[in-house]
Each structure stands twice: as structure tokens, then as C-alpha cells.
Design a protein around this motif. Structure first.
Motif, PDB file in Angstrom:
ATOM      1  N   LEU A 140     -13.225  36.430 -40.743  1.00 20.10           N
ATOM      2  CA  LEU A 140     -13.230  35.519 -41.885  1.00 20.10           C
ATOM      3  C   LEU A 140     -12.278  36.006 -42.973  1.00 20.10           C
ATOM      4  O   LEU A 140     -11.568  35.208 -43.598  1.00 20.10           O
ATOM      5  CB  LEU A 140     -14.646  35.375 -42.438  1.00 20.10           C
ATOM      6  N   GLY A 141     -12.246  37.311 -43.182  1.00 21.11           N
ATOM      7  CA  GLY A 141     -11.346  37.869 -44.176  1.00 21.11           C
ATOM      8  C   GLY A 141      -9.887  37.656 -43.808  1.00 21.11           C
ATOM      9  O   GLY A 141      -9.058  37.323 -44.662  1.00 21.11           O
ATOM     10  N   VAL A 142      -9.546  37.853 -42.527  1.00 15.52           N
ATOM     11  CA  VAL A 142      -8.176  37.626 -42.061  1.00 15.52           C
ATOM     12  C   VAL A 142      -7.788  36.160 -42.231  1.00 15.52           C
ATOM     13  O   VAL A 142      -6.689  35.836 -42.695  1.00 15.52           O
ATOM     14  CB  VAL A 142      -8.035  38.062 -40.589  1.00 15.52           C
ATOM     15  N   LEU A 143      -8.699  35.253 -41.856  1.00 18.05           N
ATOM     16  CA  LEU A 143      -8.428  33.820 -41.998  1.00 18.05           C
ATOM     17  C   LEU A 143      -8.240  33.447 -43.463  1.00 18.05           C
ATOM     18  O   LEU A 143      -7.328  32.678 -43.812  1.00 18.05           O
ATOM     19  CB  LEU A 143      -9.571  33.014 -41.390  1.00 18.05           C
ATOM     20  N   ALA A 144      -9.074  33.998 -44.338  1.00 19.30           N
ATOM     21  CA  ALA A 144      -8.961  33.697 -45.766  1.00 19.30           C
ATOM     22  C   ALA A 144      -7.627  34.179 -46.320  1.00 19.30           C
ATOM     23  O   ALA A 144      -6.948  33.470 -47.073  1.00 19.30           O
ATOM     24  CB  ALA A 144     -10.118  34.340 -46.528  1.00 19.30           C
ATOM     25  N   SER A 145      -7.216  35.385 -45.949  1.00 21.86           N
ATOM     26  CA  SER A 145      -5.960  35.944 -46.448  1.00 21.86           C
ATOM     27  C   SER A 145      -4.758  35.158 -45.933  1.00 21.86           C
ATOM     28  O   SER A 145      -3.831  34.844 -46.699  1.00 21.86           O
ATOM     29  CB  SER A 145      -5.848  37.416 -46.033  1.00 21.86           C
ATOM     30  N   ALA A 146      -4.759  34.813 -44.652  1.00 19.47           N
ATOM     31  CA  ALA A 146      -3.639  34.065 -44.078  1.00 19.47           C
ATOM     32  C   ALA A 146      -3.545  32.661 -44.676  1.00 19.47           C
ATOM     33  O   ALA A 146      -2.449  32.164 -44.970  1.00 19.47           O
ATOM     34  CB  ALA A 146      -3.783  33.986 -42.560  1.00 19.47           C
ATOM     35  N   THR A 147      -4.697  32.009 -44.863  1.00 20.32           N
ATOM     36  CA  THR A 147      -4.704  30.671 -45.462  1.00 20.32           C
ATOM     37  C   THR A 147      -4.208  30.715 -46.899  1.00 20.32           C
ATOM     38  O   THR A 147      -3.439  29.844 -47.338  1.00 20.32           O
ATOM     39  CB  THR A 147      -6.111  30.067 -45.405  1.00 20.32           C
ATOM     40  N   ALA A 148      -4.624  31.725 -47.643  1.00 19.61           N
ATOM     41  CA  ALA A 148      -4.158  31.881 -49.021  1.00 19.61           C
ATOM     42  C   ALA A 148      -2.648  32.053 -49.062  1.00 19.61           C
ATOM     43  O   ALA A 148      -1.963  31.491 -49.928  1.00 19.61           O
ATOM     44  CB  ALA A 148      -4.848  33.087 -49.669  1.00 19.61           C
ATOM     45  N   MET A 149      -2.110  32.811 -48.128  1.00 16.11           N
ATOM     46  CA  MET A 149      -0.670  33.053 -48.081  1.00 16.11           C
ATOM     47  C   MET A 149       0.114  31.773 -47.811  1.00 16.11           C
ATOM     48  O   MET A 149       1.106  31.474 -48.468  1.00 16.11           O
ATOM     49  CB  MET A 149      -0.380  34.115 -47.026  1.00 16.11           C
ATOM     50  N   VAL A 150      -0.347  30.966 -46.853  1.00 18.41           N
ATOM     51  CA  VAL A 150       0.375  29.747 -46.475  1.00 18.41           C
ATOM     52  C   VAL A 150       0.262  28.680 -47.573  1.00 18.41           C
ATOM     53  O   VAL A 150       1.262  28.062 -47.970  1.00 18.41           O
ATOM     54  CB  VAL A 150      -0.148  29.207 -45.136  1.00 18.41           C
ATOM     55  N   THR A 151      -0.950  28.440 -48.081  1.00 17.39           N
ATOM     56  CA  THR A 151      -1.132  27.396 -49.090  1.00 17.39           C
ATOM     57  C   THR A 151      -0.407  27.733 -50.382  1.00 17.39           C
ATOM     58  O   THR A 151       0.224  26.861 -50.997  1.00 17.39           O
ATOM     59  CB  THR A 151      -2.624  27.179 -49.385  1.00 17.39           C
ATOM     60  N   SER A 152      -0.455  28.988 -50.802  1.00 21.39           N
ATOM     61  CA  SER A 152       0.237  29.356 -52.036  1.00 21.39           C
ATOM     62  C   SER A 152       1.750  29.277 -51.865  1.00 21.39           C
ATOM     63  O   SER A 152       2.461  28.862 -52.792  1.00 21.39           O
ATOM     64  CB  SER A 152      -0.180  30.760 -52.479  1.00 21.39           C
ATOM     65  N   SER A 153       2.277  29.646 -50.704  1.00 23.92           N
ATOM     66  CA  SER A 153       3.722  29.543 -50.471  1.00 23.92           C
ATOM     67  C   SER A 153       4.174  28.091 -50.564  1.00 23.92           C
ATOM     68  O   SER A 153       5.217  27.790 -51.172  1.00 23.92           O
ATOM     69  CB  SER A 153       4.075  30.122 -49.098  1.00 23.92           C
ATOM     70  N   PHE A 154       3.395  27.192 -49.990  1.00 26.93           N
ATOM     71  CA  PHE A 154       3.725  25.767 -50.092  1.00 26.93           C
ATOM     72  C   PHE A 154       3.641  25.294 -51.540  1.00 26.93           C
ATOM     73  O   PHE A 154       4.497  24.549 -52.021  1.00 26.93           O
ATOM     74  CB  PHE A 154       2.777  24.954 -49.212  1.00 26.93           C
ATOM     75  N   GLY A 155       2.628  25.763 -52.263  1.00 31.21           N
ATOM     76  CA  GLY A 155       2.500  25.389 -53.664  1.00 31.21           C
ATOM     77  C   GLY A 155       3.643  25.919 -54.508  1.00 31.21           C
ATOM     78  O   GLY A 155       4.129  25.229 -55.422  1.00 31.21           O
ATOM     79  N   TYR A 156       4.116  27.138 -54.226  1.00 31.57           N
ATOM     80  CA  TYR A 156       5.232  27.692 -54.990  1.00 31.57           C
ATOM     81  C   TYR A 156       6.505  26.875 -54.770  1.00 31.57           C
ATOM     82  O   TYR A 156       7.286  26.649 -55.699  1.00 31.57           O
ATOM     83  CB  TYR A 156       5.492  29.142 -54.577  1.00 31.57           C
ATOM     84  N   VAL A 157       6.719  26.447 -53.533  1.00 31.01           N
ATOM     85  CA  VAL A 157       7.910  25.639 -53.236  1.00 31.01           C
ATOM     86  C   VAL A 157       7.841  24.306 -53.976  1.00 31.01           C
ATOM     87  O   VAL A 157       8.837  23.838 -54.553  1.00 31.01           O
ATOM     88  CB  VAL A 157       8.038  25.431 -51.714  1.00 31.01           C
ATOM     89  N   LEU A 158       6.670  23.675 -53.977  1.00 36.90           N
ATOM     90  CA  LEU A 158       6.517  22.419 -54.724  1.00 36.90           C
ATOM     91  C   LEU A 158       6.706  22.640 -56.222  1.00 36.90           C
ATOM     92  O   LEU A 158       7.336  21.825 -56.903  1.00 36.90           O
ATOM     93  CB  LEU A 158       5.133  21.823 -54.458  1.00 36.90           C
ATOM     94  N   ALA A 159       6.172  23.742 -56.748  1.00 34.94           N
ATOM     95  CA  ALA A 159       6.336  24.034 -58.171  1.00 34.94           C
ATOM     96  C   ALA A 159       7.805  24.209 -58.525  1.00 34.94           C
ATOM     97  O   ALA A 159       8.261  23.744 -59.579  1.00 34.94           O
ATOM     98  CB  ALA A 159       5.540  25.289 -58.538  1.00 34.94           C
ATOM     99  N   LYS A 160       8.554  24.869 -57.675  1.00 36.13           N
ATOM    100  CA  LYS A 160       9.996  25.049 -57.914  1.00 36.13           C
ATOM    101  C   LYS A 160      10.713  23.698 -57.898  1.00 36.13           C
ATOM    102  O   LYS A 160      11.635  23.465 -58.695  1.00 36.13           O
ATOM    103  CB  LYS A 160      10.585  25.974 -56.850  1.00 36.13           C
ATOM    104  N   ARG A 161      10.282  22.797 -57.030  1.00 41.26           N
ATOM    105  CA  ARG A 161      10.921  21.483 -56.915  1.00 41.26           C
ATOM    106  C   ARG A 161      10.586  20.591 -58.101  1.00 41.26           C
ATOM    107  O   ARG A 161      11.435  19.835 -58.585  1.00 41.26           O
ATOM    108  CB  ARG A 161      10.460  20.823 -55.618  1.00 41.26           C
ATOM    109  N   TRP A 162       9.350  20.679 -58.591  1.00 46.46           N
ATOM    110  CA  TRP A 162       8.885  19.746 -59.615  1.00 46.46           C
ATOM    111  C   TRP A 162       9.086  20.232 -61.051  1.00 46.46           C
ATOM    112  O   TRP A 162       9.085  19.414 -61.977  1.00 46.46           O
ATOM    113  CB  TRP A 162       7.392  19.457 -59.408  1.00 46.46           C
ATOM    114  N   SER A 163       9.227  21.523 -61.265  1.00 47.16           N
ATOM    115  CA  SER A 163       9.127  22.079 -62.621  1.00 47.16           C
ATOM    116  C   SER A 163      10.459  22.407 -63.272  1.00 47.16           C
ATOM    117  O   SER A 163      10.512  23.215 -64.202  1.00 47.16           O
ATOM    118  CB  SER A 163       8.261  23.349 -62.599  1.00 47.16           C
TER     119      SER A 163
END
Length: 318
Positions: A140-163
């Protein structure tokens, strides 16, 4: 170089967050932990910038706040409680490669040779530095860490595009408040009553809120605005480097030769991914022997002569 140094504030601060969360914050309350971390930090930045969302930024703040703050904080909180810091940091070390690929797909920022080389060297350095012994993995810890990494990376890319035309403090505050508001009702439904906070937990949350959240994310999004996504992602590798160095100071651990080699590789990978490295490489290539050889070849002289004759004919005709 200035924006590289500013961006570096974020991963250094985030590395301390693992230690504070693991040692001082209450276990079993990742959603409350996310809300308590995000909302005060967002209100603090909003008080400084005094700008409310407008137009499309109402829904953009909600999307970015969910990806970069609400879900990310909850998942990182959970991972910090279930995994050793070394494993969580190693999983997050893959974020530069994920960020490069997503920036290429979403923002058309095609990664070049040096950043790709830097990502490979940096990730290898993190593995060499942290994976030094047998550890028990929590799925569960590995899944949580990997999911956090992928979702935040996608969010950072969107933030760079929109901001691009929005004040950094304003957009960061909106995301933090939106993420906290998303996490808070879920915490009430899923986790029931808020956790009891002793003095250590209150001081821990105060540090996480101000330093590891408000200051860190403002610096991170400033870097995303002024640097390529690949460069910012590689700067994030300072997170595990800081964690190892903290271990030597707080736990009085001794750096092994393997860890020192890993540190050197990580720092080399970070440097290779920065714009200044590409500039230096271009200058070296331009000064290398044979760089101007084309001008001295018969074909080169013919080409230049042909252009001069064409220009002269054009001038005569005109």
C-alpha cells in the motif's frame, strides 16, 4: 542559475517533511494531515498576495489543487507512515523521467540529450545511495508513493501550461486552498474525528505548513515558470540527497563510499539537466577543432560565392 537555486528550496524542504511526518505527526490520518497542511498554507499565501481566483481559474484551481495538493499530500502522508524514507524517496526519484514525458506529451517540451542523460544518471545515483540493505516493502505504501509521483507530475505540467500570466503566490494559494477543501470533507467522512494534536504535532504541522508547503511550493512553481520542466524535475532529486545528509546529522550516521558515489552521481545528473549545461556544451562544440571546417571547404566557398553572385544579380535587376 538564480531560478535553479530558487527551485532547489522546494525539494530540500520536502525532504525534511518525511522526517517530521514520520516522527511527530499522528498516524492513520492522511486526509486530515493533507487538509491541515494545505489550508493554512493557502490562507497564508492568500493574505500576502490578496488576489481571488477569476474566470476559468475557479475550476483550474480545483483541478490543480486536487492533483498537486489534496491527493498528493494525503498519499505522501500515507507513504511516509508505511515506508522507510529511503524507499519512498527512491520511488519519487523516478519523477524527473515522468515529468519529462508528460511535459513532452502535454506542453510539447521535447526532452533533449543532456536532460535525459541527467535523469538516467540521477536515478541511478539515488538507487546507489539509498538501496543499501534489505527492507520490508509495504504494498500500500509503494502504491501510494507511486500514485503521488504520477499525479503530481501531471499536475505540475498543467500548472506550467496554465499559469504563465498569473501571479505565482496567487496561483499557489488557490491550489492549496482548493486541495485542502477537497481533502477536508473526505477526512470527516473517512476518518471521523480529527486527530488529537500534542505540542510536538502542533509544532510539526506549523513547520510543514509554512516551510515545506507555502515556501516550498511557491519556489517550485516559480521554477516551473522560468525553467524547462526537465530541469525542474531533476532539481527534485535534491530531495533524497537532503534526506541522506539529514540522516548523517540527526541520526549521526556515517556516509559509506557507496552513498558518496550515489551523491556525486545525483548532483552530476542535476547539473546536466540545467540550461546552463546546454549553453556550456554548445560553446564547447563551437570551439572544437573542425567546427568551422565547412567554411573552408570548396563546397562552402562555392555556396557563399553563389549567394554573393545571386545578391549582386538581384541588386542589378532592381
Amino acid at each position: 542559475m538564480r531560478w535553479t537555486l530558487v527551485t532547489a528550496i522546494a525539494p530540500v524542504a520536502w525532504a525534511t517533511n518525511y522526517f517530521v511526518t514520520h516522527e511527530y505527526l499522528p498516524t492513520g490520518h492522511p486526509l486530515y494531515g493533507a487538509a491541515i497542511r494545505a489550508l493554512p498554507a493557502g490562507v497564508l499565501l492568500l493574505a500576502l498576495c490578496r488576489q481571488a481566483p477569476h474566470g476559468a481559474w475557479w475550476w483550474k484551481s480545483l483541478v490543480l489543487g486536487t492533483l498537486n495538493m489534496g491527493s498528493f499530500f494525503a498519499l505522501i502522508y500515507l507513504a511516509a507512515q508505511l515506508l522507510p524514507t529511503s524507499i519512498a524517496s527512491t520511488i519519487m526519484a523516478a519523477s524527473p523521467a515522468v515529468l519529462m514525458l508528460l511535459a513532452w506529451a502535454v506542453n510539447a517540451e521535447r526532452p533533449h540529450g543532456l536532460p535525459l542523460m541527467g535523469a538516467g544518471i540521477g536515478i541511478a545515483g539515488v538507487c546507489l545511495m539509498l538501496l543499501t540493505g534489505n527492507v520490508t516493502l509495504n504494498a500500500l505504501g509503494v502504491l501510494a508513493s507511486a500514485t503521488a509521483m504520477v499525479t503530481s507530475s501531471f499536475g505540475y505540467v498543467l500548472a506550467k501550461r496554465w499559469s504563465t500570466d498569473i501571479d505565482i503566490l496567487a496561483s499557489t494559494s488557490w491550489q492549496l486552498i482548493a486541495g485542502g477543501l477537497v481533502a477536508l470533507p473526505l477526512a470527516v467522512v473517512r476518518e471521523g474525528e480529527p486527530p488529537h494534536l500534542d505540542v510536538g504535532a502542533i509544532l510539526g504541522f506549523a513547520y510543514v505548513t509554512v516551510v515545506a508547503t507555502a515556501v516550498a511550493f511557491a519556489a517550485w512553481f516559480a521554477g516551473l515558470r522560468h525553467l524547462p520542466a526537465a530541469a525542474v524535475g531533476l532539481i527534485g532529486l535534491l530531495n533524497p540527497v537532503t534526506g541522506v545528509l539529514l540522516g548523517t546529522v540527526i541520526a549521526e550516521e556515517t556516509l559509506t563510499l557507496r552513498q558518496i558515489c550515489g551523491l556525486v552521481l545525483v548532483l552530476l545528473g542535476i547539473v546536466l539537466g540545467q540550461p546552463i549545461a546546454a549553453t556550456v556544451a554548445a560553446r564547447i562544440r563551437s570551439r572544437a577543432p573542425g567546427a568551422d571546417s565547412r567554411r573552408d571547404t570548396p563546397a562552402g566557398r562555392t555556396s557563399c560565392l553563389g549567394r554573393r553572385e545571386t545578391n549582386c544579380a538581384t541588386q542589378r535587376d532592381s
